[in-house]
Design a protein around this motif. Structure first.
Motif, PDB file in Angstrom:
ATOM      1  N   VAL A 263       1.073  -1.247  -0.209  1.00 57.09           N
ATOM      2  CA  VAL A 263      -0.033   0.009  -0.473  1.00 57.09           C
ATOM      3  C   VAL A 263       0.722   1.009   0.270  1.00 57.09           C
ATOM      4  CG1 VAL A 263      -1.846  -1.083   0.881  1.00 57.09           C
ATOM      5  CG2 VAL A 263       0.182   0.112   2.344  1.00 57.09           C
ATOM      6  N   PRO A 264       0.431   2.663  -0.722  1.00 56.05           N
ATOM      7  CA  PRO A 264       1.308   3.815  -0.815  1.00 56.05           C
ATOM      8  C   PRO A 264       1.162   4.503   0.938  1.00 56.05           C
ATOM      9  CG  PRO A 264      -0.773   3.898  -1.399  1.00 56.05           C
ATOM     10  CD  PRO A 264      -0.677   2.747  -1.344  1.00 56.05           C
ATOM     11  N   GLY A 265       2.343   5.475   0.854  1.00 58.04           N
ATOM     12  CA  GLY A 265       2.326   5.772   2.200  1.00 58.04           C
ATOM     13  C   GLY A 265       3.451   5.688   3.510  1.00 58.04           C
ATOM     14  N   CYS A 266       3.910   4.269   2.688  1.00 57.96           N
ATOM     15  CA  CYS A 266       4.749   3.543   3.878  1.00 57.96           C
ATOM     16  C   CYS A 266       6.251   4.258   4.113  1.00 57.96           C
ATOM     17  CB  CYS A 266       4.911   1.478   3.550  1.00 57.96           C
ATOM     18  SG  CYS A 266       3.593   0.902   3.511  1.00 57.96           S
ATOM     19  N   GLU A 267       6.747   5.172   3.223  1.00 53.35           N
ATOM     20  CA  GLU A 267       8.077   5.339   3.231  1.00 53.35           C
ATOM     21  C   GLU A 267       8.254   6.735   4.788  1.00 53.35           C
ATOM     22  OE1 GLU A 267       5.895   5.664  -0.841  1.00 53.35           O
ATOM     23  OE2 GLU A 267       5.802   6.591   1.439  1.00 53.35           O
ATOM     24  N   HIS A 268       7.710   7.024   5.025  1.00 51.17           N
ATOM     25  CA  HIS A 268       8.793   7.383   6.176  1.00 51.17           C
ATOM     26  C   HIS A 268       8.163   7.020   7.087  1.00 51.17           C
ATOM     27  CE1 HIS A 268       6.086  11.831   4.450  1.00 51.17           C
ATOM     28  NE2 HIS A 268       7.395  11.826   3.318  1.00 51.17           N
ATOM     29  N   GLY A 269       7.599   6.500   7.969  1.00 49.86           N
ATOM     30  CA  GLY A 269       7.803   5.049   8.770  1.00 49.86           C
ATOM     31  C   GLY A 269       9.038   4.944   8.424  1.00 49.86           C
ATOM     32  N   ALA A 293      12.258  10.341  -0.580  1.00 53.90           N
ATOM     33  CA  ALA A 293      13.788  11.183  -1.042  1.00 53.90           C
ATOM     34  C   ALA A 293      12.709  12.670  -0.212  1.00 53.90           C
ATOM     35  CB  ALA A 293      13.778  11.921  -2.588  1.00 53.90           C
ATOM     36  N   LEU A 294      12.095  13.534  -0.409  1.00 55.38           N
ATOM     37  CA  LEU A 294      11.485  14.245   0.418  1.00 55.38           C
ATOM     38  C   LEU A 294      11.433  14.632   2.219  1.00 55.38           C
ATOM     39  CD1 LEU A 294       9.785  16.540  -2.258  1.00 55.38           C
ATOM     40  CD2 LEU A 294      11.859  16.970  -1.776  1.00 55.38           C
ATOM     41  N   GLY A 295      10.839  13.335   2.019  1.00 52.83           N
ATOM     42  CA  GLY A 295      10.708  12.647   3.307  1.00 52.83           C
ATOM     43  C   GLY A 295      11.861  12.780   4.195  1.00 52.83           C
ATOM     44  N   ALA A 296      13.203  11.651   3.400  1.00 54.62           N
ATOM     45  CA  ALA A 296      14.313  11.957   4.441  1.00 54.62           C
ATOM     46  C   ALA A 296      15.132  13.215   4.640  1.00 54.62           C
ATOM     47  CB  ALA A 296      14.697  10.925   3.975  1.00 54.62           C
ATOM     48  N   GLU A 297      14.948  13.906   3.834  1.00 53.03           N
ATOM     49  CA  GLU A 297      15.255  14.758   3.575  1.00 53.03           C
ATOM     50  C   GLU A 297      15.067  16.133   4.707  1.00 53.03           C
ATOM     51  OE1 GLU A 297      14.812  19.262   1.425  1.00 53.03           O
ATOM     52  OE2 GLU A 297      15.707  17.825  -0.268  1.00 53.03           O
ATOM     53  N   GLY A 298      13.530  16.070   4.559  1.00 48.68           N
ATOM     54  CA  GLY A 298      12.153  16.345   5.718  1.00 48.68           C
ATOM     55  C   GLY A 298      12.960  15.864   7.518  1.00 48.68           C
ATOM     56  N   LEU A 299      13.123  15.008   6.987  1.00 48.73           N
ATOM     57  CA  LEU A 299      13.182  14.280   8.569  1.00 48.73           C
ATOM     58  C   LEU A 299      14.169  13.966   8.781  1.00 48.73           C
ATOM     59  CD1 LEU A 299      11.821  11.484   8.339  1.00 48.73           C
ATOM     60  CD2 LEU A 299      10.557  13.557   9.948  1.00 48.73           C
ATOM     61  N   ALA A 300      16.042  14.933   7.966  1.00 51.56           N
ATOM     62  CA  ALA A 300      17.285  15.254   8.412  1.00 51.56           C
ATOM     63  C   ALA A 300      17.841  13.763   8.359  1.00 51.56           C
ATOM     64  CB  ALA A 300      17.809  16.349   9.668  1.00 51.56           C
ATOM     65  N   ALA A 301      17.268  13.095   7.870  1.00 54.26           N
ATOM     66  CA  ALA A 301      17.583  11.341   7.826  1.00 54.26           C
ATOM     67  C   ALA A 301      18.358  11.290   7.140  1.00 54.26           C
ATOM     68  CB  ALA A 301      15.974  10.561   7.964  1.00 54.26           C
ATOM     69  N   ASP A 302      19.945  10.970   7.828  1.00 55.65           N
ATOM     70  CA  ASP A 302      20.769  10.439   7.259  1.00 55.65           C
ATOM     71  C   ASP A 302      20.532   8.886   6.338  1.00 55.65           C
ATOM     72  OD1 ASP A 302      23.419  10.106   5.833  1.00 55.65           O
ATOM     73  OD2 ASP A 302      24.892   9.571   7.632  1.00 55.65           O
ATOM     74  N   VAL A 303      20.535   8.287   5.998  1.00 60.65           N
ATOM     75  CA  VAL A 303      19.923   7.129   5.644  1.00 60.65           C
ATOM     76  C   VAL A 303      20.344   6.666   4.004  1.00 60.65           C
ATOM     77  CG1 VAL A 303      18.254   6.465   6.639  1.00 60.65           C
ATOM     78  CG2 VAL A 303      16.705   7.114   5.380  1.00 60.65           C
ATOM     79  N   THR A 304      20.492   5.952   3.732  1.00 60.43           N
ATOM     80  CA  THR A 304      20.423   5.121   2.067  1.00 60.43           C
ATOM     81  C   THR A 304      19.544   3.997   1.295  1.00 60.43           C
ATOM     82  OG1 THR A 304      23.253   5.070   2.364  1.00 60.43           O
ATOM     83  CG2 THR A 304      22.345   3.480   0.534  1.00 60.43           C
ATOM     84  N   MET A 305      19.119   4.926   0.484  1.00 60.64           N
ATOM     85  CA  MET A 305      17.405   4.349   0.390  1.00 60.64           C
ATOM     86  C   MET A 305      18.252   3.806  -1.124  1.00 60.64           C
ATOM     87  SD  MET A 305      14.688   7.302   1.251  1.00 60.64           S
ATOM     88  CE  MET A 305      15.517   8.641   0.544  1.00 60.64           C
ATOM     89  N   LEU A 306      17.569   1.983  -1.153  1.00 56.06           N
ATOM     90  CA  LEU A 306      17.636   1.541  -2.339  1.00 56.06           C
ATOM     91  C   LEU A 306      15.982   1.197  -2.643  1.00 56.06           C
ATOM     92  CD1 LEU A 306      20.544  -0.703  -1.231  1.00 56.06           C
ATOM     93  CD2 LEU A 306      20.799   1.200  -2.091  1.00 56.06           C
ATOM     94  N   VAL A 307      15.672   1.216  -3.928  1.00 56.11           N
ATOM     95  CA  VAL A 307      15.386   0.737  -4.662  1.00 56.11           C
ATOM     96  C   VAL A 307      15.395  -0.992  -5.102  1.00 56.11           C
ATOM     97  CG1 VAL A 307      13.290   0.915  -6.568  1.00 56.11           C
ATOM     98  CG2 VAL A 307      14.016   3.306  -5.262  1.00 56.11           C
ATOM     99  N   GLY A 308      14.506  -1.745  -4.838  1.00 58.31           N
ATOM    100  CA  GLY A 308      14.694  -3.376  -5.261  1.00 58.31           C
ATOM    101  C   GLY A 308      13.739  -3.267  -6.261  1.00 58.31           C
ATOM    102  N   ASN A 309      14.948  -3.483  -7.441  1.00 62.18           N
ATOM    103  CA  ASN A 309      14.516  -3.786  -8.990  1.00 62.18           C
ATOM    104  C   ASN A 309      13.842  -5.240  -9.341  1.00 62.18           C
ATOM    105  OD1 ASN A 309      16.599  -5.205  -9.249  1.00 62.18           O
ATOM    106  ND2 ASN A 309      17.575  -3.309 -10.733  1.00 62.18           N
TER     107      ASN A 309
END
Length: 343
Positions: A263-269, A293-309
């Motif tokens: 379901v959509p909307g799980c990025e910030h959690g 991307a914008l959620g991580a920026e807004g939370l000042a979150a230093d995390v690497t985000m990978l998109v499973g292809n």
């Protein structure tokens, strides 16, 4: 030539894009020397696409079936215009061109490990055998594989629907295992841990050396079922769309967070659940790149985000090995298969 091997010649519109981005593909059954034609036996819609179709049509199975037929007929592929996703299929090789590098021969029963969003497809039975109530669709028709497509011969020891379910999500455990293996004793959280990709990802994380695994699920029933398998050291319950609830349920940030929720909307959690310097792996077709991307920026979150292809070398073999070796994975898959067939 690069255009042929990636299927550019099958694009009807717009000109110049690859098949996945095309609005329409040409499913002409006549193949080029480096193509393979598959006689379709079963389609498998990805979970996000099926959920969207089911919701949009109020659970009316006839309306869902008509919508899938309309999409395939208009687009020459199964490419849900809302979710942007498709699924995969099982079929038997009808004809393999002499220049095809896929190593397939007529009579091979295969699962395509590339998305239906880029696979030329035509059906000729009106999907009459599908009740519209599950992701797996008995079907008759044909599909075309390109030189750079991926397909795997189905194993003899598993029923086709079960093998298809495993191979449909085989990219998730492969990438999870790769990420975990590169770390020292990480804590791994899987959002949607009781689902197909989630259960395999939990098993892969443990095999790759995770110090602790946490499975997050939305309901008490899934909490009970996942806890019974022993796949996770902890099972917690929260709505993955509620960032504060996710963080509170986990209690401690994870070094690796794997998102397997359809379901959509799980990025910030997922971002809040991940420790500074950690990694988030998104394995849901409902993921929004901009929200992540914008959620991580807004939370000042230093995390690497990978998109499973969906593709890692050896991914199908690994998923089938985990399915065979890990009882907890098998129990969740077989329970789900029984639930789907009963709906």
């Amino acid at each position: 030539m690069i255009g042929t091997e990636v299927g550019l010649h099958r694009v009807l519109e717009p000109a110049g894009v690859l098949p996945q981005a095309a609005l329409r593909l040409d499913p002409d059954p006549r193949i080029r020397p480096d193509e393979v034609r598959i006689r379709v036996e079963r389609l498998n819609l990805d979970a996000a696409s099926y959920r969207q179709l089911h919701t949009a049509h109020g659970g009316d199975p006839g309306a869902v079936r008509r919508e899938v037929l309309r999409i395939i007929g208009e687009r020459g592929k199964m490419h849900n215009p809302v979710t942007g996703s498709g699924g995969m299929l099982v079929g038997v090789v009808d004809e393999a061109g002499p220049d095809s590098p896929l190593g397939l021969k007529p009579g091979d029963r295969v699962a395509t490990l590339v998305s239906l969003t880029l696979t030329p497809l035509a059906v000729d039975d009106g999907l009459a055998r599908w009740d519209g109530r599950s992701e797996q669709i008995p079907a008759s028709g044909h599909a075309i594989l390109f030189a750079r497509s991926i397909a795997a011969v189905l194993p003899d020891d598993l029923p086709v629907p079960l093998a298809l379910s495993v191979m449909d999500v085989c990219g998730a455990p492969a990438l999870t295992g790769r990420v975990v293996a590169g770390l020292r004793d990480p804590v791994v959280a899987v959002l949607g841990g009781a689902g197909k990709s989630g259960s395999l990802s939990l098993a892969a994380a443990r095999r790759a050396g995770a110090a602790r695994t946490i499975g997050l699920v939305p309901t008490q029933d899934e909490e009970r079922r996942l806890a019974a398998t022993g796949l996770a050291d902890r099972v917690v319950r929260a709505d993955a769309r509620d960032p504060i609830a996710v963080a509170a349920a986990l209690g401690e940030p994870a070094d690796v967070t794997v998102v397997c929720v359809d379901v959509p909307g799980c990025e910030h959690g997922a971002i809040l659940a991940t420790a500074p310097g950690g990694t988030v792996v998104f394995f849901s077709m409902a993921t929004s790149f901009s929200a992540a991307a914008l959620g991580a920026e807004g939370l000042a979150a230093d995390v690497t985000m990978l998109v499973g292809n969906g593709y890692v070398p050896g991914h199908a073999e690994l998923a089938l090995e985990l399915f065979r070796d890990v009882q907890g994975v098998r129990s969740l898959f077989t329970a789900r298969a029984g639930h789907d067939s009963a709906e």
